[in-house]
Structures are given as C-alpha cells and as structure tokens.
Scaffold this motif. Structure first.
Motif, mmCIF file in Angstrom:
data_model
loop_
_atom_site.group_PDB
_atom_site.id
_atom_site.type_symbol
_atom_site.label_atom_id
_atom_site.label_comp_id
_atom_site.label_asym_id
_atom_site.label_seq_id
_atom_site.Cartn_x
_atom_site.Cartn_y
_atom_site.Cartn_z
ATOM 1 N N ARG A 287 0.796 -1.229 0.000
ATOM 2 C CA ARG A 287 0.000 0.000 0.000
ATOM 3 C C ARG A 287 0.831 1.282 0.000
ATOM 4 O O ARG A 287 0.334 2.354 -0.348
ATOM 5 N N THR A 288 2.076 1.211 0.399
ATOM 6 C CA THR A 288 2.867 2.436 0.549
ATOM 7 C C THR A 288 2.979 3.248 -0.744
ATOM 8 O O THR A 288 2.768 4.473 -0.709
ATOM 9 N N PRO A 289 3.296 2.649 -1.897
ATOM 10 C CA PRO A 289 3.392 3.477 -3.107
ATOM 11 C C PRO A 289 2.096 4.226 -3.432
ATOM 12 O O PRO A 289 2.135 5.418 -3.771
ATOM 13 N N ALA A 290 0.965 3.566 -3.311
ATOM 14 C CA ALA A 290 -0.312 4.234 -3.603
ATOM 15 C C ALA A 290 -0.612 5.323 -2.579
ATOM 16 O O ALA A 290 -1.180 6.367 -2.917
ATOM 17 N N THR A 291 -0.223 5.094 -1.339
ATOM 18 C CA THR A 291 -0.417 6.098 -0.294
ATOM 19 C C THR A 291 0.387 7.354 -0.603
ATOM 20 O O THR A 291 -0.139 8.478 -0.551
ATOM 21 N N LEU A 292 1.663 7.158 -0.947
ATOM 22 C CA LEU A 292 2.504 8.305 -1.315
ATOM 23 C C LEU A 292 1.937 9.020 -2.540
ATOM 24 O O LEU A 292 1.890 10.245 -2.584
ATOM 25 N N LEU B 45 7.789 9.144 -7.746
ATOM 26 C CA LEU B 45 6.635 8.321 -7.368
ATOM 27 C C LEU B 45 6.473 7.135 -8.314
ATOM 28 O O LEU B 45 6.199 6.011 -7.873
ATOM 29 N N ASP B 46 6.649 7.376 -9.600
ATOM 30 C CA ASP B 46 6.557 6.282 -10.577
ATOM 31 C C ASP B 46 7.649 5.243 -10.342
ATOM 32 O O ASP B 46 7.387 4.041 -10.379
ATOM 33 N N GLU B 47 8.862 5.719 -10.103
ATOM 34 C CA GLU B 47 9.982 4.797 -9.886
ATOM 35 C C GLU B 47 9.795 3.985 -8.609
ATOM 36 O O GLU B 47 10.039 2.778 -8.587
ATOM 37 N N PHE B 48 9.351 4.634 -7.546
ATOM 38 C CA PHE B 48 9.112 3.912 -6.298
ATOM 39 C C PHE B 48 8.048 2.834 -6.489
ATOM 40 O O PHE B 48 8.227 1.689 -6.058
ATOM 41 N N GLY B 49 6.958 3.177 -7.144
ATOM 42 C CA GLY B 49 5.902 2.194 -7.387
ATOM 43 C C GLY B 49 6.397 1.010 -8.196
ATOM 44 O O GLY B 49 6.098 -0.147 -7.883
ATOM 45 N N ARG B 50 7.174 1.282 -9.232
ATOM 46 C CA ARG B 50 7.718 0.205 -10.076
ATOM 47 C C ARG B 50 8.676 -0.683 -9.284
ATOM 48 O O ARG B 50 8.567 -1.909 -9.313
ATOM 49 N N LEU B 51 9.602 -0.067 -8.558
ATOM 50 C CA LEU B 51 10.576 -0.843 -7.782
ATOM 51 C C LEU B 51 9.909 -1.677 -6.692
ATOM 52 O O LEU B 51 10.270 -2.832 -6.473
ATOM 53 N N ARG B 52 8.928 -1.097 -6.019
ATOM 54 C CA ARG B 52 8.251 -1.839 -4.954
ATOM 55 C C ARG B 52 7.500 -3.035 -5.541
ATOM 56 O O ARG B 52 7.540 -4.137 -4.990
#
Length: 183
Positions: free
Chosen positions: A18-23, A98-105
């Motif tokens: 859930r963290t990427p979507a929260t950010l 934000l895009d990079e964090f979501g992809r990496l996670r």
C-alpha cells in the motif's frame, strides 16, 4: 490495545503493497511548496523522503534478504547510505520519483513472492554492519515499519508548513510537537 504477537509475512506485505499508492495519493500534483519544503536545517522534504525510499528499494531490503539466504551471517550487509537520495534524485521530478518507487516496490514484492519463503526461512540470520546478528523476519518487519516511519515523517514535515498558521489549535495537533523519528 495489543501488539501483533509475532511477525507475519502476509501482514507485512499488506503494508508494503500500500505504501506506493499512499505516497502517490498524498503527493502527486501538489505544488512544490508542499513537496520541497522541510522542517529546517538538516531535515528532509517529502521529495527527499520519496528519494530515500527509492534508494532503499534498490540497495537495501531485497539485496539484504538475498545476503541472508545465500551467505547467512558469514557476509555482513553492505552499509546503507541514508543520504544517497540527495544525489540520486537530482534533476528528477516528484512524479518521476513516485513512478519509480511504485515500479521498484512492485518488482521487489514480486521477487519476494517468487522466493516462496517458508516459516523456517524467517529464522535465518544475517549480519548488519552496525546492529550485529539479525533474523530475516526482523529485516522484513523493519521494511514495513520503515515505510510507516517515513509516512509518519511525511505527515509531520507537511504539517510543519502550517505550524504558525494554525494559531492556538497547535496545542491540539500532536504532529506539530513530534520531535522526530530516530537517532
């Protein structure tokens, strides 16, 4: 109020997922005054926090997990640079972070799932360069708690921007009186 009795990988993954979507929901599209402001000298902005989380995704959680699985205690983890985001995030936009964090996670959680860790794997041990011997379950629990720590930090940093504007309500806003989140 109770504390979860023991580490549960499925419950940790529920936070990590859930963290990427929260950010994203909190930060995407906000003016720079919200995402680039910090609490003063030697503090981080929302932008810096996002960069820090990305660096952790690339160099910390899964790489350390693999060290535990392959080397156990014989090879200490590589030290983690808690300030690498300042160089790594230069010339990037918040949307890119934000895009990079979501992809990496997403990639890291898929890789974690592919390992099909068993309960006995969670007791395997590795060596942290500063903390000494740690277990795989402690590493995974820390990953989830680390996300929550930085979500807390993020809300504190953003609330700080209105510290003077709230007037007497400051007395009721604990987030404005929080001194930080770690050494």
């Amino acid at each position: 109020m109770s504390i979860l009795p023991e580490f549960n990988l499925t419950e940790a993954i529920a936070i990590l997922t859930r963290t990427p979507a929260t950010l994203d929901a909190l930060l995407r599209g906000l003016p720079d005054t919200w995402v680039r402001a910090n609490e003063g000298k030697d503090t981080w902005s929302a932008f810096d926090i996002a960069g820090h989380l990305i660096f952790g995704e690339r160099t910390d959680w899964m790489p350390r997990l693999r060290v535990v699985l392959v080397h156990g205690e014989a090879r200490p983890f590589d030290p983690f640079d808690r300030f690498a985001q300042f160089k790594e995030s230069q010339d990037k936009s918040l949307d890119q972070l934000l895009d990079e964090f979501g992809r990496l996670r997403t990639e890291n959680l898929a890789a974690l799932d592919e390992l099909k860790l068993q309960p006995e794997d969670l007791t395997r041990r590795g060596t942290h360069p500063a903390l000494g011997v740690v277990t795989l379950s402690e590493l995974l629990a820390t990953w989830a708690a680390h996300d929550l720590t930085h979500l807390h930090q993020l809300s504190r940093v953003m609330a700080h921007q209105y510290r003077d504007s709230v007037g007497p309500w400051s007395a009721y806003l604990g987030v404005l009186h929080c001194a930080g989140h770690g050494a």
